[in-house]
Design an enzyme around this catalytic site. Structure first.
Site, PDB file in Angstrom:
ATOM      1  N   GLY A 133      -2.590   9.066  10.676  1.00  0.00           N
ATOM      2  CA  GLY A 133      -2.822   7.963  11.602  1.00  0.00           C
ATOM      3  C   GLY A 133      -4.179   8.073  12.276  1.00  0.00           C
ATOM      4  CG  HIS A 147       1.403   5.385   6.796  1.00  0.00           C
ATOM      5  ND1 HIS A 147       1.049   5.659   8.092  1.00  0.00           N
ATOM      6  CD2 HIS A 147       0.408   4.601   6.313  1.00  0.00           C
ATOM      7  CE1 HIS A 147      -0.089   5.063   8.385  1.00  0.00           C
ATOM      8  NE2 HIS A 147      -0.505   4.418   7.322  1.00  0.00           N
ATOM      9  CB  CYS A 174      -0.845  -0.023   1.271  1.00  0.00           C
ATOM     10  SG  CYS A 174      -1.989   1.353   1.355  1.00  0.00           S
ATOM     11  CG  ASN A 215      -6.720   4.035   4.388  1.00  0.00           C
ATOM     12  OD1 ASN A 215      -6.657   3.187   3.503  1.00  0.00           O
ATOM     13  ND2 ASN A 215      -5.826   4.115   5.346  1.00  0.00           N
ATOM     14  N   PRO A 258       0.137  11.912   3.537  1.00  0.00           N
ATOM     15  CG  PRO A 258      -0.861  10.179   2.386  1.00  0.00           C
ATOM     16  CD  PRO A 258       0.298  10.492   3.254  1.00  0.00           C
TER      17      PRO A 258
END
Lengths: 479, 136
Positions: free
Chosen positions: A405, A402, A104, A208, A376
């Site tokens: 969260g 990443h 991902c 998501n 992001p």
């Protein structure tokens, strides 16, 4: 259950870093470190993230320390936002440490077009993106791949799409690992996994995942932003998806396989989802080959979506829009890397690489600034572009967070605000939303996530990566 | 105690607590629980054929995960979801279960896998219980 919430002794090393010593639990082999300021630390320790990270610290061959990034939250086995490195010689590889959605990841495209030129056609463009990029329940892809072609995708990733005119050499240059992991073996991918992935290339999936049109809202590092082709006010596209059902089935297959052989390897675990095998064992090597193949599928998936996005832009705005790949980074992956003079299998689950200028894997275009790191935010909040640092190699095995969260369960998010309210809130901000039902919107609402500004502040201050640009959403296609 | 399932808090995934009088009834309840989630997402397109599914695994927990993962696979590849189930045979490491199916209107994509994380299947004089986390 060893993953129950529990208060572990800890020391705050500085404003951005907390350490749980290796002595905190009898079975820990190394310390655990969590990158978080006080507010994020309060959020992170509310769920089972810390217990899960402590469990990871018990695995054979683990290198000190195991890490949680500031966006960490509880997952299964490893926490999401977890980074752990294992010695290739005597350490393990764990499918649960990579996650179900293998590779991902996110990809950023720069249009070179002012967002003011896009706004008058925004609704038409979002409609076209919704038609071109299948998302959510019941939407298979339109790409037809016979078994031999699927094998090529599994073996060579994005490269397999060059001959179809869906990828360029420049795209590959600006994708992590060139969009191709050489250790992939399509033969290690089960028929079931192939069947699940059969019509999913070029699709977003759900949860998501998204394609988001954004505007460059602020630039913090002019030179780095220029190298990445990011100018204030420009329209960019952020794509977030992974290996779809194929990757999930690979993880399912190998968690099961490893669960069955651990006794033979004399491995005992505090949590069964940490099922693992020695990296050099036949089981470990076979999973690594299958994981690399699934990762190649994911690289090709984001590349196929890139192609569809380019076509949608051309149909809506004309053919002069470039949409260059700024970078493409993986979130869920195990990579064989050299750190501290040792060969390590670095597991990043909900975490990305953040290599600095000196790293030979940083693309030539970014050798002066470090690789782009893409963080992001949630729908309706900012996303960030950062640049990797050489210091991150020592701090975090060259890793970074990443995203923002999750801070709230899907159920709690739905209870807090309806999907309709979320949609109206986004529309009030001028953000066009398409593709998602109200349930998905409610579950992915901004309040369900941590504060991305705070997460990025910690990353920047800790030296894991440095801030380059802030992006704000303009249009969202949700999976 | 009749069979039932309830959602329990998890920050990112879907977690269930399943309870039943017996372990076989727990497996049957797991089928019903998953079927309801699949139908809620992808729509019920009417009755489908029964399937007899057979599993061999190390223990009762692994059988539960294998059962759920098989049903997720069938939903994604055949648009077939469980509506009801009856265990035909269960003993150490072996499960045979007859599942009555429903066709799904669409291919579901929300539930991806059943995990082993924190998985416990316990039996007491009052019945059987398990907690299981699904990756979404």
């Amino acid at each position: 259950m060893t993953t129950a919430k529990r208060a572990y002794p800890h020391t705050r090393l500085d404003h951005q870093l907390v350490e749980i010593p290796a002595s905190a639990r009898d079975d820990m082999r190394v310390a655990a470190r969590i990158y978080a300021d006080e507010a994020l630390w309060d959020q992170i320790r509310r769920d089972r993230s810390v217990a899960q990270l402590v469990n990871v610290a018990t695995l054979p061959g683990v290198e000190s320390p195991v890490l949680a990034m500031p966006d960490a939250h509880e997952g299964y086995g490893f926490p999401v936002g977890g980074v752990a490195a294992f010695r290739a010689g005597d350490g393990v590889i764990s499918p649960g440490g990579v996650g179900y959605d293998i590779n991902c990841g996110v990809r950023l495209l720069a249009s070179g077009l002012p967002v003011t030129d896009v706004r008058p056609r925004l609704s038409a463009l979002m409609h076209e993106l919704g038609r071109s990029v299948p998302s959510g329940t019941g939407r298979g892809g339109s790409l037809d791949f016979d078994p031999a072609e699927l094998d090529r995708v599994l073996a060579t990733g994005s490269r397999a799409l060059v001959c179809r005119g869906m990828a360029t050499d420049a795209d590959l240059l600006h994708t992590e690992a060139g969009g191709h992991l050489a250790a992939a073996d399509p033969g290690a991918v089960s028929q079931r996994a192939r069947q699940r992935g059969q019509d999913q290339l070029g699709t977003l999936g759900s949860g998501n995942h998204f394609v988001e049109l954004q505007a460059v809202d602020a630039v913090f590092d002019d030179a780095a932003a220029a190298a990445m082709g990011l100018r204030p006010g420009d329209c960019v596209v952020l794509i977030h998806t992974g290996s779809r059902g194929l990757g999930h089935q690979v993880c399912t297959d190998y968690v099961r396989d490893m669960d069955a052989v651990m006794r033979r390897h004399d491995i005992t675990l505090p949590d069964r989802e940490l099922a693992c095998a020695p990296f050099r064992s036949p089981e470990g090597q076979r999973y690594f080959a299958a994981m690399c193949a699934a990762a190649n599928f994911a690289f090709a998936n984001r590349q196929a979506i890139t192609h569809a996005v380019r076509q949608a832009f051309a149909r809506t705005l004309g053919t002069g829009v470039g949409l260059d790949v700024v970078y493409d980074v993986a979130h869920n992956m195990a990579k064989l890397e050299t750190h501290r003079g040792r060969e390590l299998v670095v597991h990043r689950k909900g975490a990305t690489r953040a290599f600095g200028p000196a790293n030979p894997e940083t693309p030539a275009r970014y050798r002066a600034i470090g690789q782009p790191v893409l963080i992001p935010g949630s729908m309706g909040t900012a996303s960030y572009v950062l640049a990797g640092t050489d210091a991150a190699l020592d701090l975090s095995f060259g890793s970074c967070c990443h995203g923002a969260g999750r801070a709230m369960s899907r159920h709690a998010a739905r209870a807090a605000q309806s999907g309709g309210e979320v949609r109206r809130g986004l529309e009030a901000l001028g953000i066009v939303v398409t593709g998602a039902g109200n349930r998905e919107l409610a579950e992915e609402a901004p309040h369900a996530y941590k504060d991305v500004e705070r997460v990025v502040d910690v990353v920047h201050a800790a030296g894991l990566a440095r801030r380059v640009a802030r992006l704000v959403p303009v249009g969202v296609l949700k999976g | 105690m009749s069979s039932r399932h309830e959602f329990i808090p998890h920050v990112a995934e879907v977690a269930w607590r399943l309870t039943a009088d017996t372990v076989p009834e727990l497996y049957e309840e797991a089928c019903v629980a998953l079927g309801r989630m699949l139908v809620a997402e992808a729509g019920d397109d009417g009755p489908a054929e029964e399937r007899v599914l057979t599993f061999a695994a190390a223990d009762a927990e692994a059988l539960l995960v294998d059962l759920l993962n098989e049903l997720i696979y069938l939903a994604e590849t055949a648009r077939w979801a469980p509506r009801a189930a009856r265990v035909e045979h269960w003993e150490a490491g072996q499960l045979t279960i007859r599942v009555i199916g429903a066709w799904l209107r669409h291919v579901p994509s929300r539930i991806k896998s059943a995990t082993h994380h924190g998985l416990r299947l316990t039996t007491t004089p009052r019945g059987a219980a398990a907690e299981v986390i699904l990756d979404v």
